[in-house]
Design a protein around this motif. Structure first.
Motif, short mmCIF file in Angstrom:
data_model
loop_
_atom_site.label_atom_id
_atom_site.label_comp_id
_atom_site.label_asym_id
_atom_site.label_seq_id
_atom_site.Cartn_x
_atom_site.Cartn_y
_atom_site.Cartn_z
N ASP A 63 0.82 -1.75 -0.71
CA ASP A 63 -0.60 -0.08 0.30
C ASP A 63 1.36 1.27 -0.45
N ARG A 66 2.08 1.15 -3.74
CA ARG A 66 1.19 1.97 -4.13
C ARG A 66 0.79 3.26 -4.23
N GLY A 105 1.50 -4.06 -9.14
CA GLY A 105 0.57 -3.76 -8.96
C GLY A 105 -0.33 -5.10 -9.04
N THR A 107 -3.06 -7.75 -7.44
CA THR A 107 -3.29 -8.05 -5.75
C THR A 107 -4.14 -9.01 -6.62
N GLN A 118 -3.87 -3.20 -10.04
CA GLN A 118 -4.61 -2.14 -8.74
C GLN A 118 -5.09 -1.50 -9.65
N CYS A 155 -0.81 -10.18 -2.13
CA CYS A 155 -0.26 -8.79 -3.55
C CYS A 155 1.40 -9.49 -3.95
N CYS A 171 0.52 -8.32 1.86
CA CYS A 171 0.81 -6.73 1.59
C CYS A 171 1.37 -6.11 2.53
#
Length: 192
Positions: A63, A66, A105, A107, A118, A155, A171
């Motif tokens: 996270d 991202r 990216g 998930t 993502q 992830c 993640c």
């Protein structure tokens, strides 16, 4: 028919030509615009087919990685095909990447076994999973994530230590990551 032996100049020309080809394959084609100025010059960058890839060694959760990419106007890297996968793995090797893996990216947070890029609902058209890395929900059970624990593996990472194959990871593990900037076909971010 006997081949004539190359002299020192002919050998050097072939050596130079091979090195130029290898360098071109590793760097890809450079876009006119280049990488965005806000990514800084301290980070390793590579460009290919109008996309700028920025490689971050700083360890972040998926996270955090991202959000760091989004904050600069990009996304965690999206890998639509084998040539992109090969380019990224070759880039990591040429950079002598010191970490065993990097976040990408992909998930399956929303639904177990349904891997998407993502911030989109776009399923992965290309995948490079290592054996036994992705699991489907048990028969008769929904893929819902609502009751699963915090350490679920939702992830994805490219694992350099596993020849660039993908692994699913929790993640909340900290890892390095790759951001991508500038692609017409890039899925647009979706706020969560």
């Amino acid at each position: 028919m006997r081949m004539k032996r190359q002299g020192p100049i002919g050998t050097r020309v072939w050596y130079l030509a091979i090195n130029v080809i290898i360098l071109h394959l590793l760097q890809g084609s450079v876009s006119e615009a280049g990488c965005p100025s806000n990514v800084g010059t301290q980070r390793p960058t590579k460009q290919r087919n109008g996309v700028c890839y920025v490689f971050y060694q700083a360890a972040k959760t998926w996270d955090q990685a991202r959000n760091a990419c989004h904050g600069k106007g990009g996304n965690l890297v999206i890998i639509p095909d084998r040539p992109t996968q090969d380019f990224l793995v070759a880039s990591l090797r040429s950079l002598r990447w010191p970490r065993p893996g990097v976040w990408i990216g992909a998930t399956d947070r929303d639904e177990e076994g349904q891997w998407i890029w993502q911030g989109t609902s776009v399923r992965l058209s290309y995948q490079n999973w290592a054996p036994n890395q992705i699991r489907q929900p048990p028969a008769g059970r929904s893929g819902s994530k609502e009751t699963e624990s915090n350490d679920r593996e939702d992830c994805a990472q490219i694992r350099i230590v596993d020849t660039g194959r993908w692994h699913d990871f929790p993640c909340n593990v900290s890892s390095s990551y790759i951001c991508q900037f500038g692609s017409v076909s890039r899925p647009r971010p979706r706020d969560k």
